[in-house]
Design an enzyme around this catalytic site. Structure first.
Site, PDB file in Angstrom:
ATOM      1  N   GLY A  24       0.818  -1.305   0.249  1.00  0.00           N
ATOM      2  CA  GLY A  24      -0.111  -0.101   0.067  1.00  0.00           C
ATOM      3  C   GLY A  24       0.703   1.123  -0.001  1.00  0.00           C
ATOM      4  O   GLY A  24       0.462   2.320  -0.658  1.00  0.00           O
ATOM      5  N   LYS A 231      -2.567 -10.041  -0.940  1.00  0.00           N
ATOM      6  CA  LYS A 231      -1.810  -9.733  -2.084  1.00  0.00           C
ATOM      7  C   LYS A 231      -0.624 -10.464  -2.011  1.00  0.00           C
ATOM      8  O   LYS A 231       0.062 -11.001  -3.123  1.00  0.00           O
ATOM      9  CB  LYS A 231      -1.729  -8.353  -2.334  1.00  0.00           C
ATOM     10  CG  LYS A 231      -0.797  -7.542  -1.323  1.00  0.00           C
ATOM     11  CD  LYS A 231       0.352  -7.146  -2.347  1.00  0.00           C
ATOM     12  CE  LYS A 231       1.451  -6.383  -1.651  1.00  0.00           C
ATOM     13  NZ  LYS A 231       1.524  -6.541  -0.192  1.00  0.00           N
ATOM     14  N   LYS A 293       3.748 -11.913   4.266  1.00  0.00           N
ATOM     15  CA  LYS A 293       4.885 -11.939   3.416  1.00  0.00           C
ATOM     16  C   LYS A 293       5.991 -12.977   3.519  1.00  0.00           C
ATOM     17  O   LYS A 293       6.324 -13.622   2.433  1.00  0.00           O
ATOM     18  CB  LYS A 293       5.322 -10.455   3.680  1.00  0.00           C
ATOM     19  CG  LYS A 293       4.709  -9.251   3.473  1.00  0.00           C
ATOM     20  CD  LYS A 293       5.416  -7.863   3.625  1.00  0.00           C
ATOM     21  CE  LYS A 293       4.499  -6.908   3.953  1.00  0.00           C
ATOM     22  NZ  LYS A 293       3.112  -6.615   3.048  1.00  0.00           N
TER      23      LYS A 293
HETATM   24  P1  ADP Z   1       2.054  -3.696   2.926  1.00  0.00           P
HETATM   25  O1  ADP Z   1       1.253  -2.491   2.641  1.00  0.00           O
HETATM   26  O2  ADP Z   1       3.177  -3.166   2.105  1.00  0.00           O
HETATM   27  O3  ADP Z   1       1.562  -4.958   2.616  1.00  0.00           O
HETATM   28  P2  ADP Z   1       2.032  -4.219   5.802  1.00  0.00           P
HETATM   29  O4  ADP Z   1       1.541  -2.844   6.652  1.00  0.00           O
HETATM   30  O5  ADP Z   1       0.870  -4.964   5.601  1.00  0.00           O
HETATM   31  O6  ADP Z   1       2.595  -3.820   4.518  1.00  0.00           O
HETATM   32  O7  ADP Z   1       3.276  -4.817   6.503  1.00  0.00           O
HETATM   33  C1  ADP Z   1       4.513  -4.256   6.614  1.00  0.00           C
HETATM   34  C2  ADP Z   1       4.590  -3.809   8.137  1.00  0.00           C
HETATM   35  O8  ADP Z   1       4.599  -5.140   8.750  1.00  0.00           O
HETATM   36  C3  ADP Z   1       5.657  -2.761   8.605  1.00  0.00           C
HETATM   37  O9  ADP Z   1       5.248  -1.447   8.477  1.00  0.00           O
HETATM   38  C4  ADP Z   1       5.980  -3.264   9.905  1.00  0.00           C
HETATM   39  O10 ADP Z   1       5.099  -2.406  10.908  1.00  0.00           O
HETATM   40  C5  ADP Z   1       4.913  -4.727  10.321  1.00  0.00           C
HETATM   41  N1  ADP Z   1       5.765  -5.613  10.632  1.00  0.00           N
HETATM   42  C6  ADP Z   1       5.273  -6.683  11.669  1.00  0.00           C
HETATM   43  N2  ADP Z   1       6.303  -7.569  12.290  1.00  0.00           N
HETATM   44  C7  ADP Z   1       7.179  -7.244  11.389  1.00  0.00           C
HETATM   45  C8  ADP Z   1       8.605  -7.622  11.403  1.00  0.00           C
HETATM   46  N3  ADP Z   1       8.932  -8.773  12.414  1.00  0.00           N
HETATM   47  N4  ADP Z   1       9.474  -7.140  10.863  1.00  0.00           N
HETATM   48  C9  ADP Z   1       9.505  -6.127  10.089  1.00  0.00           C
HETATM   49  N5  ADP Z   1       8.167  -5.494   9.914  1.00  0.00           N
HETATM   50  C10 ADP Z   1       7.055  -5.943  10.628  1.00  0.00           C
HETATM   51 MG    MG Z   2      -0.577  -2.853   4.212  1.00  0.00          MG
END
Ligand code: ADP
Ligand code: MG
Length: 339
Positions: A24, A231, A293
């Site tokens: 996003g 996604k 992810k």
């Molecule tokens: P996107 O919109 O890119 O799919 P998300 O917000 O769903 O992103 O996922 C990314 C977020 O995951 C980061 O901003 C972070 O706050 C969170 N996060 C949770 N656990 C972890 C981790 N172990 N390492 C890194 N980021 C993490």
């Molecule tokens: Mg997100």
């Protein structure tokens, strides 16, 4: 249309075929209002980084999230409901594929031209098959749309049958929708045939936005269903279907970390598949954000993918060069814990 001649280098180039999964944040930042101007500005930044990695020896395929955009469309539908019938959730998914496909075509197309590449950006409206018997339909888990008060939540549950959950931290109730597993991408064979015919030298396909429009088989037809496909999990499936060499997840943090949210935070650099699997099992990666992810990466690698990356957009070129981001390669050991 005749297939462009595919050079040997293109087929067998060391860099190969790369699937980029944009989060996003590549489109809308947390503090944005969600205006089109903001989206254009943000995508312009993202696009110049993408164009920089569109080297002649590399085929690019792009997929993207759609959470904030679906949220806006849901709100629009809610406010306009007295006048215009609200479309089903899966139609909103289709709308965001069009909207974001257009945005990526505009900005990435422009950035590629400036980089003297004649590749066209080709968005594909994509449907993703899910199982009507997926347990996710019995326990909705993915929050969508805005926050509601407790009394609104009760009413929405009663009148529309929605499942809602309270988020105490953020002070409100949110609608939960099922998040079933992606099974098959209906347009996948067509895109794979085009890539294998050499079109990757001329096109950047934008596919399965928002994880794809969820459809199920009913009475011999494909029917849309109200659900949201993750996604990143969709990207793992797309990556394998297209036989990509590298799946790169581009998000708003430089990689996956151990001890995230604690004083003992360690960013993962090059890490082995076994090590990442162990950390994932220990619950190091939050459900609904980093968790899917990493899960996507594990699936991609276990089903034969070669390389998996998690990076932010700024470090993407370095991550592809093996010098930044969380990097996992089939058969390669962990090297360090810091970058
Ligand atoms: P996107 O919109 O890119 O799919 P998300 O917000 O769903 O992103 O996922 C990314 C977020 O995951 C980061 O901003 C972070 O706050 C969170 N996060 C949770 N656990 C972890 C981790 N172990 N390492 C890194 N980021 C993490
Ligand atoms: Mg997100």
């Amino acid at each position: 249309m005749t297939a462009p001649r595919s050079t040997a280098r293109h087929r067998t180039g060391r860099s190969g075929r790369v699937l980029l999964a944009l989060g996003g944040n590549a489109i809308q930042r947390a503090h944005d209002h969600g205006t089109w101007r903001e989206a254009v500005r943000q995508m312009r930044r993202t696009a110049s980084a993408l164009a920089a990695v569109a080297t002649p020896d590399r085929e690019l395929v792009v997929t993207h999230g759609n959470g904030p955009q679906v949220g806006s469309l849901l709100r629009e539908a809610e406010l306009g409901a007295g006048e215009v019938p609200a479309p089903p959730l899966y139609v909103l998914g289709a709308e965001t594929q069009g909207q974001l496909g257009f945005l990526i075509a505009q900005e990435l197309g422009g950035a590629l031209r400036r980089a003297r590449s004649d590749r066209s950006v080709v968005p594909i409206v994509s449907r993703m098959v899910v199982s009507a018997r997926d347990p996710a339909f019995r326990s909705p888990s993915k929050p969508v749309g805005r926050f509601y008060s407790a009394s609104e939540a009760r009413k929405l549950h009663r009148t529309l049958g929605w499942t809602l959950r309270e988020d105490r931290q953020r002070g409100g109730w949110r609608r939960l929708v099922p998040s079933p597993h992606p099974i098959r991408w209906l347009e996948g064979d067509a895109v794979r045939s085009m890539l294998n015919a050499g079109f990757g030298a001329r096109c950047v396909f934008v596919v399965t936005g928002g994880g794809g429009i969820p459809v199920v088989r009913r009475r011999g037809r494909w029917e849309g269903v109200d659900a949201v496909i993750d996604k990143d999990l969709a990207a793992a499936l797309v990556g394998r279907h297209l036989g990509v060499d590298t799946l790169a997840i581009v998000t708003d943090v430089p990689g996956a970390a151990l001890g995230y949210g604690t004083d003992d935070l360690r960013w993962l650099g090059q890490v082995s598949l076994e090590e990442l699997t162990r950390s994932w099992r220990r619950g190091e990666f939050e459900e609904g954000s980093m968790g899917p992810k990493v899960e996507a990466g594990l699936r991609f690698l276990r089903s034969g993918g070669r390389r998996f990356l998690i990076t932010d957009i700024r470090s993407l070129p370095e991550a592809l060069a093996g010098r930044a981001g969380t990097r996992v390669e089939n058969g390669r050991p962990s090297v360090d814990y810091s970058h």
